[in-house]
Design an enzyme around this catalytic site. Structure first.
Site, PDB file in Angstrom:
ATOM      1  N   LYS A 239       0.884  -1.777  -0.210  1.00 41.67           N
ATOM      2  CA  LYS A 239       0.122  -0.301   0.095  1.00 41.67           C
ATOM      3  C   LYS A 239       0.441   1.446  -0.018  1.00 41.67           C
ATOM      4  O   LYS A 239       2.043   1.532   0.495  1.00 41.67           O
ATOM      5  CB  LYS A 239      -1.003  -0.157   1.057  1.00 41.67           C
ATOM      6  N   GLU A 314       8.995   0.283  10.871  1.00 47.05           N
ATOM      7  CA  GLU A 314      10.637   1.608  10.689  1.00 47.05           C
ATOM      8  C   GLU A 314       9.790   2.758  11.190  1.00 47.05           C
ATOM      9  O   GLU A 314       9.380   3.447  10.342  1.00 47.05           O
ATOM     10  CB  GLU A 314      10.719   1.309  10.155  1.00 47.05           C
ATOM     11  N   CYS A 348      13.657  10.400   8.228  1.00 49.82           N
ATOM     12  CA  CYS A 348      12.983   9.424   9.640  1.00 49.82           C
ATOM     13  C   CYS A 348      13.942   9.201  10.419  1.00 49.82           C
ATOM     14  O   CYS A 348      14.665   9.369  11.248  1.00 49.82           O
ATOM     15  CB  CYS A 348      12.506   8.126   9.561  1.00 49.82           C
ATOM     16  N   GLU A 448       9.815  15.471  16.239  1.00 48.37           N
ATOM     17  CA  GLU A 448       9.479  14.581  15.155  1.00 48.37           C
ATOM     18  C   GLU A 448       9.047  15.228  14.633  1.00 48.37           C
ATOM     19  O   GLU A 448       8.134  15.933  14.432  1.00 48.37           O
ATOM     20  CB  GLU A 448       9.644  13.385  14.577  1.00 48.37           C
TER      21      GLU A 448
END
Lengths: 546, 494
Positions: A239, A314, A348, A448
């Site tokens: 996806k 992750e 990331c 983040e």
């Protein structure tokens, strides 16, 4: 009976002829006349329904037929209720096109196709060498279509075309070729426990793997997921991120052209809460691999627990970059810039916290600032001179600006940037932003941001630097700058992170395992370590005394 | 057990003990067929310790037959786990008797008792480590196609002949028997004629640990007789040798001319020890000193070529000279002794010959260069400077407490100097710079590279040589490959 048998283009040599086959098995059907299914082939056009693809033209003049459907069983199809999602060009804020978005029913169809393919001789009976050959063929096709893929990536994601062409597409090729090489090198063990027993293990594919990827590196994340999964003999429902649905749909065309049997790789677009959730909860899915935010990762883990799926995650990061007093400051400034400003800060592993020894703080900050001014050229991502494009979507753009405001409110100093930077009045551009006077308690130091925004602070001792670096719920990457041999290896061990770069940052490599500790993830991608999450070890005990 | 295969001996620190003197075959001590014996000398006093039974070709035949019978009989049915249990039991027994084994080693070899205790500790570590490997010797399953089943087995080679030197009698024995036994081989081990005693004490514990008869046979004897018989034996599957490059070649030839037995060799060295301007100089000097004078320089990996970068050369030489002069040379049984005597008159004469050659060729003796005392084979720690690259003392293995120091200016130059040798056993780099350390160690053609340390051997870390320093690896997981052969099994399924 072979449902998947396809006619071959006259004169082309079927791939399987080149491969090792034992007698009596040549019926299957990795027949892949390798150029047969290109969209221009007269044979092929009647399969694709006219409204399932659209011709697009990019500002660089590249034209291509963009698939719009869900890629299930090697065909592009509409979603069950014909719902679509719109892809926006983040540079112009204009609509590029709409693609079909999967419902739960479509996910079910894709999973069924993958399940059937997993059990079908056309995939199951392939040797590792044969799977590797298919993967290499796909890599070759990616290389042939590099410019189109890079163009789509640039248009849809907003990243500079040169980066997409020279870094992202080659990564896809490298990862596919690397794991193609592993496809016939994933060994089991023969374990000697004595004369009374013969014991061995085999590595078996898990089955149907649901893979959910993010929008920051659409093609590369697809390759990181597909490479090891296919190498080990799994089938896949992949996806894509709703923000960037286009480039991997084009890759789907190449997958079919490479000759993968129908159902082995299914690629769907859709929203996370609908298609993603349906995939994670599907009882016929054996594994979920997800790359994205920590918040979503936790939701996925919870949902996957009901059917106890094998998972790899992750997720987010707030990776530290430590500059010690003995560092080469020019080098540190160069990599610090790369570590946070590349890909518009949408990485990331971005080293978004820079910790600098107080003795060299002023000098470092000057050099870093100069580097940002010199290298971070904003502009149209199709311009060769552009380093810094727009954020991927309006939502991301607003989120980053929101964090910048919070940083200001909390009392940090905006040394550079700190504001929107539209180009010709358009686009989700955010100026490269550098905060100083950041306290470790501030949100911009802890959360983040996923944008071109870095928080710089100081430390006095190695111990303090380590405490600051490790004071995070995340543990994805870390970088450190020093010339001291002993310190480099000592600090590298003490840092809580999956990857540590010494005298560089975000210097990842497909041969080297990648993944996080703490709330940055579970499991590893890339390298040999990337195989373990995609196979079961089955132990076979043979009683020799029988 | 006949009484003439034991003798009562005494060490200065553990008192009297019963020293076996026979050949250890089939778990029993026996006399040789020809009833020959040879004398064992204490190198610190030059006095005879005792006489030992000597193996000839006939005894080698008997030992090989015992090992063959064990390999094809009782040992084959022992499970890998049980092999591990035997090794762990042996390690425990050796540990319990550490003081005795260390004392016998000092008595026979002349090494200081402190160093001998270190050796026996490492012996225990090695045997225990391989005990843990015994049930982890694994083959692979290889998935080639759905209608076949392919796998490999790592099978033992068979009867292994092992020939060890006198510089670390027990440790070399442990390095050899550990991986060989863990992988299911049987052994005929020949010890060095200079130092046969500790291995015979060790042999008693082999039996006590429960190893079946014939699995590990230990014979004393001379290289040109018993050693040669092993190397050319038609029923030995593998020979592993540690010693000089000269003898290594003879063994390889003998193996080739007999039954093409597998060969692993750990041979000589002339290892470079490189000190860059940015090194921590005090630490570097400690390691350079240890690198050459440890075990009286009788170490195959000794750092005998010392290259110092020009920026610190004078300072280094002055400080190193002082450091070498502080090494305590004397009675091996004294706790503070660092350096004892050389192992034999022959070795003593050989080393003094090299010192003489160095002087004649025009190198400068910074310190040492003479005999130490007037009894025992003691030599002063010796440093030569102004050594040219073509001098014998820079090119040949001296195997004594003698090092050659030279100056270099660039990294490129020292890599070239370091690699300009027939040998490639070990090397070391002293620097604080991260990249220098990695870059230079990558360029050095040596089996082991130490950074900011020296002679730091460990049973988990493979050890062996490049070039004329050897073939194969001992220690670590790598050693298992030297004692197994891969069998591929292909099964057609349908």
């Amino acid at each position: 009976m072979n449902l998947f048998l396809r006619p071959r283009c006259p004169g082309s040599v079927p791939l399987w002829r080149h491969l090792y086959k034992s007698k009596g098995r040549q019926v299957y059907h990795v027949q892949h006349s390798l150029r047969t299914f290109s969209s221009s082939s007269p044979f092929f056009t009647n399969i694709i329904k006219p409204n399932m693809e659209v011709e697009l033209t990019a500002p660089n003049g590249k034209k291509w037929m963009q698939p719009l459907g869900l890629f299930i069983n090697n065909e592009f199809v509409k979603s069950a209720n014909e719902q679509k999602l719109i892809s926006i060009n983040p540079t112009t804020e204009e609509e590029i096109c709409s693609v079909y978005a999967a419902t739960a029913e479509d996910v079910d169809a894709a999973v069924s196709a993958a399940r059937k393919a997993f059990r079908h001789e056309s995939w199951k009976s392939l040797s590792g060498t044969e799977r590797g050959a298919l993967m290499r063929k796909l890599a070759d096709l990616v290389a042939e279509n590099a410019e189109i893929l890079a163009t789509i990536e640039c248009l849809d994601n907003g990243k500079p075309y040169q980066t997409a062409l020279n870094e992202n597409v080659p990564e896809v090729i490298n990862v596919l070729r690397y794991y193609a090489g592993y496809a016939d090198k994933n060994f089991g063990q023969v374990i000697d426990v004595g004369p009374a027993k013969f014991a061995y293990t085999v590595k078996e594919p898990l089955g149907v793997c649901g893979q959910i990827i993010p929008w920051n590196y659409p093609l590369d994340m697809a390759a990181w997921k597909l490479g090891p999964a296919l190498c080990c003999g799994n089938t896949v429902v992949l996806k894509l991120a709703e923000q960037t649905p286009l480039s991997v749909l084009y890759l789907a065309k190449l997958i079919k052209e490479a000759g993968f049997p129908p159902g082995v790789i299914n690629i769907i677009n859709g929203h996370g809460r609908e298609a993603g959730a349906a995939l994670v909860q599907h009882p016929q899915v054996d594994k979920i691999a997800f790359t994205g935010s920590t918040t979503t990762g936790k939701e996925i883990m919870k949902m996957a627990s009901y059917t106890m799926k094998n998972i790899t995650l992750e997720t987010g990061g707030k990776s530290p970059l430590i500059v010690f007093e003995d560092a080469d400051l020019e080098l540190a400034a160069t990599w610090s810039h790369i570590g946070i400003m590349s890909n518009q800060g949408q990485i990331c592993t971005a080293t978004s916290r820079i910790l600098v020894h107080e003795k060299i703080y002023d000098e470092f900050v000057e050099k870093f600032k100069a580097k940002v001014q010199e290298v971070s050229v904003l502009g149209d991502p199709f311009e060769e001179s552009t380093f810094h494009g727009p954020q991927v979507t309006k939502a991301q753009y607003e989120r980053v600006l929101g964090y910048i405001n919070v940083g200001k409110e909390e009392g940090a100093t905006v040394m550079m940037g700190g504001e929107p930077a539209p180009q010709n009045g358009k686009g989700f551009f955010v100026a490269p932003t550098v905060f100083t006077n950041v306290k470790p308690t501030m949100k911009i130091f802890r959360e983040e941001i996923f944008g071109p925004c870095v928080a710089i602070t100081t430390f006095k001792t190695e111990e303090e630097a380590l405490t600051l670096a490790n004071d995070s719920m995340y543990g994805l990457g870390a970088a450190l700058f020093t010339k001291d041999l002993t310190r480099a290896h000592r600090v590298a061990r003490e840092i809580e992170a999956g990857m540590v770069w010494v005298n560089s940052s975000n210097d990842s490599d497909f041969r080297i395992p990648f993944g996080g500790v703490k709330q940055s993830g579970i499991g590893r991608e890339l390298g040999e370590a990337g195989l373990a999450p995609y196979c079961n070890v089955k132990s076979i005990h043979v009683n020799l005394a029988a | 057990m006949s009484s003439n295969v034991f003798v009562e001996l005494k060490t200065p620190i553990t008192g009297t003990y019963k020293q076996p003197t026979g050949l250890f075959i089939n778990n029993e001590f026996v006399e040789g067929v020809d009833k020959k014996t040879f004398e064992v000398i204490n190198p610190a006093t030059e006095e005879v310790i005792c006489s030992i039974h000597e193996a000839t070709e006939k005894d080698v035949d008997i030992a090989v037959a015992a090992a063959r019978k064990a390999f094809e009989g009782v040992w084959r049915d022992v499970t890998p786990q049980q092999r591990g249990i035997y090794l762990l039991k042996l390690a425990d027994l050796l540990e319990k008797n550490l003081d005795l084994l260390a004392a016998v080693e000092s008595l026979d070899n002349g090494k200081s008792i402190t160093m001998a205790r270190g050796d026996v500790g490492a012996v225990v570590g090695t045997i225990r480590y391989y005990g843990g490997w015994a049930d982890k010797i694994e083959g692979k399953t290889i998935d080639i196609s759905p209608d076949s089943f392919h796998y490999t087995r790592q099978e033992p080679l068979g009867v292994c002949g092992q020939i060890i030197p006198w510089n670390f009698p027990l440790l070399m024995l442990a390095w050899k028997v550990g991986p060989a036994l863990a992988t299911g081989n049987t052994i005929v081990m020949k010890t060095a004629e200079q130092t046969p005693l500790s291995a015979l004490v060790f042999a008693q514990f082999v039996k006590e640990a429960g190893f079946p008869p014939g699995v590990l046979n230990i014979i004393s004897g001379f290289g040109r007789i018993a050693g040669a018989a092993i190397a050319s034996h038609m029923d030995i599957d593998k020979v592993a040798f540690t010693g000089s490059t000269l003898v290594g070649r003879q063994i390889m030839k003998a193996a080739a001319e007999s039954n093409l037995k597998k060969v692993t060799l750990e041979l000589g060295g002339k290892s470079p020890n490189i000190i860059f301007n940015d090194a921590d100089i005090d630490q570097a000097i400690d390691w350079v000193n240890f690198g050459i004078y440890f075990n009286h320089g009788q170490t195959c990996c000794a750092g005998s070529r010392v290259y110092v970068q020009e920026g610190i050369y004078d300072k280094f030489v002055a400080a190193f000279k002082q450091r070498a002069q502080q090494n305590k040379v004397g009675d091996p049984f004294h706790d503070e002794t660092f350096q004892g005597p050389q192992v034999s008159q022959l070795q003593y004469d050989r080393i003094m010959g090299y010192i003489k050659a160095g002087k004649e060729e025009g190198a400068t003796v910074e310190t040492g260069g003479e005999r130490h005392g007037d009894k025992g084979y003691f030599i002063q720690p010796t440093i030569f400077t102004n050594v040219r690259h073509d001098m014998k003392i820079m090119k040949e293995e001296i195997f004594g407490p003698v090092c050659a120091v030279a100056k270099f200016s660039t990294e490129e130059e020292v890599i070239k100097l370091g690699n300009d040798s027939n040998y490639g056993l070990a090397a070391a780099v002293h620097t604080k710079d991260l990249n220098t350390a990695i870059r230079v160690s990558n360029h050095l053609r040596a089996g082991t590279v130490w950074v900011n340390t020296y002679n730091a051997l460990h049973h988990q870390l493979p050890f062996g040589g490049y070039k004329e320093s050897g073939i194969g690896r001992e220690l670590g997981e790598a050693a298992l490959a030297n004692y197994t052969q891969c069998k591929s099994v292909a099964i057609k399924l349908n």
